[in-house]
Motif scaffolding. Structure first.
Motif, PDB file in Angstrom:
ATOM      1  N   UNK A 188      21.852   5.407 -74.107  1.00 37.01           N
ATOM      2  CA  UNK A 188      20.948   4.317 -73.758  1.00 37.01           C
ATOM      3  C   UNK A 188      21.163   3.824 -72.349  1.00 37.01           C
ATOM      4  N   UNK A 189      20.447   2.786 -72.008  1.00 38.58           N
ATOM      5  CA  UNK A 189      20.487   2.175 -70.678  1.00 38.58           C
ATOM      6  C   UNK A 189      21.181   0.818 -70.789  1.00 38.58           C
ATOM      7  N   UNK A 190      22.275   0.635 -70.069  1.00 38.80           N
ATOM      8  CA  UNK A 190      23.038  -0.608 -70.126  1.00 38.80           C
ATOM      9  C   UNK A 190      22.490  -1.690 -69.199  1.00 38.80           C
ATOM     10  N   UNK A 191      21.465  -1.365 -68.442  1.00 33.35           N
ATOM     11  CA  UNK A 191      20.934  -2.324 -67.473  1.00 33.35           C
ATOM     12  C   UNK A 191      20.510  -3.653 -68.110  1.00 33.35           C
ATOM     13  N   UNK A 192      19.854  -3.656 -69.287  1.00 29.06           N
ATOM     14  CA  UNK A 192      19.478  -4.952 -69.884  1.00 29.06           C
ATOM     15  C   UNK A 192      20.682  -5.857 -70.165  1.00 29.06           C
ATOM     16  N   UNK A 193      21.834  -5.266 -70.489  1.00 28.45           N
ATOM     17  CA  UNK A 193      23.024  -6.074 -70.745  1.00 28.45           C
ATOM     18  C   UNK A 193      23.532  -6.736 -69.467  1.00 28.45           C
ATOM     19  N   UNK A 194      23.335  -6.064 -68.346  1.00 28.06           N
ATOM     20  CA  UNK A 194      23.775  -6.605 -67.058  1.00 28.06           C
ATOM     21  C   UNK A 194      22.799  -7.660 -66.548  1.00 28.06           C
ATOM     22  N   UNK A 195      21.520  -7.349 -66.551  1.00 28.97           N
ATOM     23  CA  UNK A 195      20.538  -8.288 -65.996  1.00 28.97           C
ATOM     24  C   UNK A 195      20.450  -9.560 -66.827  1.00 28.97           C
ATOM     25  N   UNK A 196      20.736  -9.484 -68.135  1.00 26.97           N
ATOM     26  CA  UNK A 196      20.699 -10.680 -68.974  1.00 26.97           C
ATOM     27  C   UNK A 196      21.712 -11.713 -68.516  1.00 26.97           C
ATOM     28  N   UNK A 197      22.769 -11.279 -67.848  1.00 29.56           N
ATOM     29  CA  UNK A 197      23.832 -12.199 -67.442  1.00 29.56           C
ATOM     30  C   UNK A 197      23.484 -12.977 -66.188  1.00 29.56           C
ATOM     31  N   UNK A 198      22.468 -12.551 -65.460  1.00 27.35           N
ATOM     32  CA  UNK A 198      22.097 -13.274 -64.239  1.00 27.35           C
ATOM     33  C   UNK A 198      21.492 -14.639 -64.536  1.00 27.35           C
ATOM     34  N   UNK A 199      21.140 -14.879 -65.800  1.00 24.95           N
ATOM     35  CA  UNK A 199      20.608 -16.181 -66.192  1.00 24.95           C
ATOM     36  C   UNK A 199      21.654 -17.042 -66.885  1.00 24.95           C
TER      37      UNK A 199
END
Length: 224
Positions: free
Chosen positions: A172-183
């Motif tokens: 899978x793509x881990x990007x959503x887990x990273x970008x979610x933390x910017x908020x």
């Protein structure tokens, strides 16, 4: 939030050969529980890279833990617990607004971990679950978010996504887990740089020798 990604997404340009690590450690200081981190560290010319420039963080992995020095393909959780294994299996990412600091696990302002394995009662993520809860599901694997500050690394902000069960294979793509933390409060921002990206196992302790095996690891960093 649920995210589904193309299982063919992970690229083949960063493929790690099969590797394993056999280790045995007694229980240490509860404030410094990790003895070692056998891992594969991504060496990519795009690092350090700003979050705002990232398109995806695809990964395709398979791992296992065994009692002794023989590698098998089936996770015998009961056997591991009977031998008091305490360890995790994770992706470890470090970030900072400064390019140089981002590459240093001890100096980076932020750490993001994704735990695919959590074995033993002593194996706990730093901090507490984030409230209100920030659930995330990627290709059928559910993750819960924890947050804490690492006192051994200049109060580094540490975010840990923990899979709801031991997940020995994942694509899978881990990007959503990273970008979610910017908020999130104390989270990284889109101008932060990823400087360190690795997959391995944090070894706490065990009653006998244990072998951590990675039979497949394809990782990549795709920029926009």
């Amino acid at each position: 939030m649920s995210v589904t990604t193309d299982p063919k997404t992970p690229a083949q340009s960063h493929y790690a050969s099969n590797f394993s690590a056999t280790w045995g450690f007694p229980q240490g200081d509860v404030k410094l529980p990790v003895h070692a981190f056998p891992n594969a560290l991504l060496a990519d010319t795009s690092l350090p890279v700003q979050l705002s420039s990232l398109k995806s963080l695809p990964i395709d992995l398979s791992w296992n833990y065994d009692v002794g020095s023989t590698s098998t393909k089936t996770l015998d959780l009961n056997g591991l617990l009977a031998n008091n294994l305490n360890a995790n299996v994770c992706v470890d990412i470090f970030l900072d607004d400064d390019k140089t600091e981002a590459a240093s696990p001890s100096k980076a302002s932020h750490e993001i971990m994704v735990w695919f394995g959590q074995i033993g009662l002593a194996t706990q993520p730093l901090g507490t679950p984030v409230t209100p809860a920030v659930p995330m599901s990627i290709n059928g694997t559910d993750f819960t978010l924890y947050y804490g500050q690492n006192p051994t690394a200049n109060s580094q902000s540490s975010f840990t996504w923990v899979a709801d069960k031991n997940t020995t294979s994942f694509t899978g793509d881990l990007m959503p887990l990273v970008t979610a933390l910017t908020t999130q409060t104390d989270g990284p921002n889109v101008a932060s740089y990823i400087g360190y990206y690795a997959f391995g196992s944090e070894t706490y302790y065990a009653a006998s020798n244990m072998t951590f095996t990675v039979s497949k690891l394809d990782i990549d960093i795709n920029t926009k």
